[in-house]
Write an enzyme that holds these catalytic residues in place. Structure first.
Site, PDB file in Angstrom:
ATOM      1  N   GLY A 152       0.815  -1.224   0.000  1.00 18.00           N
ATOM      2  CA  GLY A 152       0.000   0.000   0.000  1.00 18.00           C
ATOM      3  C   GLY A 152       0.842   1.265   0.000  1.00 18.00           C
ATOM      4  CD  GLU A 155      -1.516  -1.139  -3.652  1.00 20.30           C
ATOM      5  OE1 GLU A 155      -1.604  -1.187  -2.406  1.00 20.30           O
ATOM      6  OE2 GLU A 155      -2.144  -1.897  -4.396  1.00 20.30           O
TER       7      GLU A 155
HETATM    8  N1  CAA Z   1       2.026  -3.758   8.850  1.00 20.30           N
HETATM    9  C1  CAA Z   1       2.161  -3.762  10.195  1.00 20.30           C
HETATM   10  N2  CAA Z   1       3.350  -3.622  10.812  1.00 20.30           N
HETATM   11  C2  CAA Z   1       4.444  -3.492  10.039  1.00 20.30           C
HETATM   12  C3  CAA Z   1       4.366  -3.470   8.637  1.00 20.30           C
HETATM   13  C4  CAA Z   1       3.084  -3.605   8.037  1.00 20.30           C
HETATM   14  N3  CAA Z   1       2.890  -3.552   6.715  1.00 20.30           N
HETATM   15  N4  CAA Z   1       5.618  -3.325   8.141  1.00 20.30           N
HETATM   16  C5  CAA Z   1       6.437  -3.250   9.213  1.00 20.30           C
HETATM   17  N5  CAA Z   1       5.732  -3.324  10.342  1.00 20.30           N
HETATM   18  C6  CAA Z   1       6.241  -3.297  11.723  1.00 20.30           C
HETATM   19  C7  CAA Z   1       6.890  -4.613  12.104  1.00 20.30           C
HETATM   20  O1  CAA Z   1       5.939  -5.557  12.509  1.00 20.30           O
HETATM   21  C8  CAA Z   1       7.797  -4.155  13.231  1.00 20.30           C
HETATM   22  O2  CAA Z   1       7.006  -3.989  14.379  1.00 20.30           O
HETATM   23  P1  CAA Z   1       7.474  -4.632  15.799  1.00 20.30           P
HETATM   24  O3  CAA Z   1       8.738  -3.899  16.129  1.00 20.30           O
HETATM   25  O4  CAA Z   1       6.343  -4.325  16.698  1.00 20.30           O
HETATM   26  O5  CAA Z   1       7.691  -6.070  15.540  1.00 20.30           O
HETATM   27  C9  CAA Z   1       8.251  -2.783  12.784  1.00 20.30           C
HETATM   28  O6  CAA Z   1       7.304  -2.357  11.815  1.00 20.30           O
HETATM   29  C10 CAA Z   1       9.601  -2.780  12.111  1.00 20.30           C
HETATM   30  O7  CAA Z   1       9.597  -3.722  11.064  1.00 20.30           O
HETATM   31  P2  CAA Z   1      10.693  -4.895  10.915  1.00 20.30           P
HETATM   32  O8  CAA Z   1      11.216  -5.308  12.233  1.00 20.30           O
HETATM   33  O9  CAA Z   1      10.095  -5.961  10.052  1.00 20.30           O
HETATM   34  O10 CAA Z   1      11.842  -4.100  10.128  1.00 20.30           O
HETATM   35  P3  CAA Z   1      12.900  -4.698   9.109  1.00 20.30           P
HETATM   36  O11 CAA Z   1      13.877  -3.597   8.845  1.00 20.30           O
HETATM   37  O12 CAA Z   1      13.435  -5.988   9.563  1.00 20.30           O
HETATM   38  O13 CAA Z   1      12.069  -4.992   7.752  1.00 20.30           O
HETATM   39  C11 CAA Z   1      10.465  -4.479   6.013  1.00 20.30           C
HETATM   40  C12 CAA Z   1      11.491  -3.927   7.024  1.00 20.30           C
HETATM   41  C13 CAA Z   1      11.213  -5.245   4.914  1.00 20.30           C
HETATM   42  C14 CAA Z   1       9.772  -3.279   5.399  1.00 20.30           C
HETATM   43  C15 CAA Z   1       9.475  -5.414   6.742  1.00 20.30           C
HETATM   44  O14 CAA Z   1       8.960  -4.740   7.877  1.00 20.30           O
HETATM   45  C16 CAA Z   1       8.323  -5.858   5.905  1.00 20.30           C
HETATM   46  O15 CAA Z   1       8.476  -6.725   5.059  1.00 20.30           O
HETATM   47  N6  CAA Z   1       7.124  -5.258   6.122  1.00 20.30           N
HETATM   48  C17 CAA Z   1       5.902  -5.670   5.455  1.00 20.30           C
HETATM   49  C18 CAA Z   1       5.849  -5.174   4.025  1.00 20.30           C
HETATM   50  C19 CAA Z   1       4.611  -5.686   3.343  1.00 20.30           C
HETATM   51  O16 CAA Z   1       4.419  -6.878   3.187  1.00 20.30           O
HETATM   52  N7  CAA Z   1       3.746  -4.776   2.891  1.00 20.30           N
HETATM   53  C20 CAA Z   1       2.494  -5.111   2.204  1.00 20.30           C
HETATM   54  C21 CAA Z   1       1.335  -5.066   3.157  1.00 20.30           C
HETATM   55  S1  CAA Z   1      -0.179  -5.662   2.437  1.00 20.30           S
HETATM   56  C22 CAA Z   1      -0.779  -4.338   1.558  1.00 20.30           C
HETATM   57  O17 CAA Z   1      -0.222  -3.272   1.539  1.00 20.30           O
HETATM   58  C23 CAA Z   1      -2.070  -4.584   0.798  1.00 20.30           C
HETATM   59  C24 CAA Z   1      -2.474  -3.502  -0.108  1.00 20.30           C
HETATM   60  O18 CAA Z   1      -2.337  -3.586  -1.293  1.00 20.30           O
HETATM   61  C25 CAA Z   1      -3.107  -2.306   0.402  1.00 20.30           C
END
Ligand code: CAA
Length: 301
Positions: A152, A155
């Site tokens: 998102g 997006e």
């Molecule tokens: N939703 C909720 N929490 C999230 C998040 C998300 N999309 N992305 C990161 N966070 C949170 C993590 O859970 C973490 O929280 P805690 O400390 O409480 O555990 C905090 O942010 C820091 O994240 P990381 O520890 O994972 O940080 P990192 O540096 O190791 O990794 C990252 C960074 C690669 C961005 C990884 O956080 C990640 O892969 N995030 C998810 C990305 C993702 O999949 N996005 C798509 C979401 S679905 C969507 O968006 C649908 C749509 O089309 C609208």
């Protein structure tokens, strides 16, 4: 073609009705204009707002949930929509800028919030439909992508009109890894920007890609050193702000039509809007200023 003409006539009638109700042409929500000389910007939980630039005519919105990498929870998206409403209804603001606090622009929709939602809830509640506000803004919106722009977040950037990115930014549509697909325009806007093969590769693998790659595929118009991102984005926002707000809104509408119409319909729409500029004071002023060798003074009329 006839339907386009009917639509233009209807839009002109609506614009006339809006003007006669003494709201500004680009005021979208019907809320009376904010008197920014007297009123302060509203404080919000998940976004920070500020008026920046030499003329304080650029509305800066900073996504402010850095511990969660600015994951786009419902509260944040509500705050973002409200902030856009506030700037859209503020006559002093010419352009909007969106950036993120910390190491992310936005890491996507909030996965923890979505985790236990059912089909009935997301379908019944038309989940994500309220995300449209950014793309409906009549004023130009610039994304300054400072870090992760995933799912998102990518997006959201693509809903903006111009994307500048920091060299450290990372883009991607990783939804496939979560067992879902992009739901806020990823499969559509990315395909229009980057073409089918690239978009398929990005959406089907979930791989992240660099700012440099984003520029190469046409998603981003400029990649900048991190410390230059905000100043350079502001510079272009201010440059746009030197023009007539009315004519800028018309130009934005015409460019956006390129996504929706056939070439012939689009050319026709563009010509009609071009003709419409001849009904404005700012078109007379712009051309007179050129002939008289002086800078134009636009009135947004
Ligand atoms: N939703 C909720 N929490 C999230 C998040 C998300 N999309 N992305 C990161 N966070 C949170 C993590 O859970 C973490 O929280 P805690 O400390 O409480 O555990 C905090 O942010 C820091 O994240 P990381 O520890 O994972 O940080 P990192 O540096 O190791 O990794 C990252 C960074 C690669 C961005 C990884 O956080 C990640 O892969 N995030 C998810 C990305 C993702 O999949 N996005 C798509 C979401 S679905 C969507 O968006 C649908 C749509 O089309 C609208």
């Amino acid at each position: 073609m006839a339907s386009v003409i009917r639509k233009i006539i209807l839009e002109k009638k609506v614009a006339a009705a809006v003007c006669s109700a003494s709201f500004r042409f680009y005021s979208s929500s019907g809320v009376a204009n904010v008197d920014t000389q007297k009123s302060k910007l509203t404080q919000r939980e998940f976004v920070l707002t500020d008026k920046i630039g030499a003329k304080k005519n650029v509305g800066l919105i900073t996504l402010n949930r850095p511990k969660a990498l600015n994951a786009l929870c419902d509260g944040l998206m509500k705050d973002l929509s409200d902030a856009i409403d506030e700037f859209e209804n503020d006559d002093e603001i010419a352009t909007l800028m969106i950036t993120g606090k910390g190491r992310a622009f936005a890491a996507g929709a909030d996965i923890k919030e979505m985790q236990n939602r059912t089909f009935a809830e997301v379908y019944g509640g038309n989940f994500l439909s309220h995300w449209l506000r950014v793309s409906q803004c009549k004023k130009p919106v610039l994304a300054a992508v400072n870090g992760y722009a995933l799912g998102g977040g990518c997006e959201l950037a693509m809903m903006c009109d111009i994307i500048y990115a920091s060299e450290t930014a990372k883009f991607g549509q990783p939804e496939i890894i979560l067992g879902t697909i992009p739901g806020a325009g990823g499969t559509q806007r990315l395909t229009r920007a980057a073409g089918k093969s690239k978009s398929m590769e990005i959406c089907l693998t979930g791989n992240q890609f660099s700012a440099e790659e984003a520029e190469r595929i046409g998603l981003v118009s400029k990649v900048l050193p991190p410390d230059q991102l905000i100043p350079e984005t502001l510079k272009v926002a201010e440059k746009i702000g030197e023009n007539s707000k009315l004519i800028v809104a018309m130009a934005k509408e015409a460019v956006n039509k390129a996504y929706e119409l056939t070439l012939q319909e689009g050319l026709h729409f563009e010509r009609r809007v071009f003709h419409s500029t001849f009904a404005t004071k700012d078109r007379i002023e712009g051309m007179s200023a050129f002939v008289e060798k002086r800078p134009p003074k636009f009135q947004d009329e």
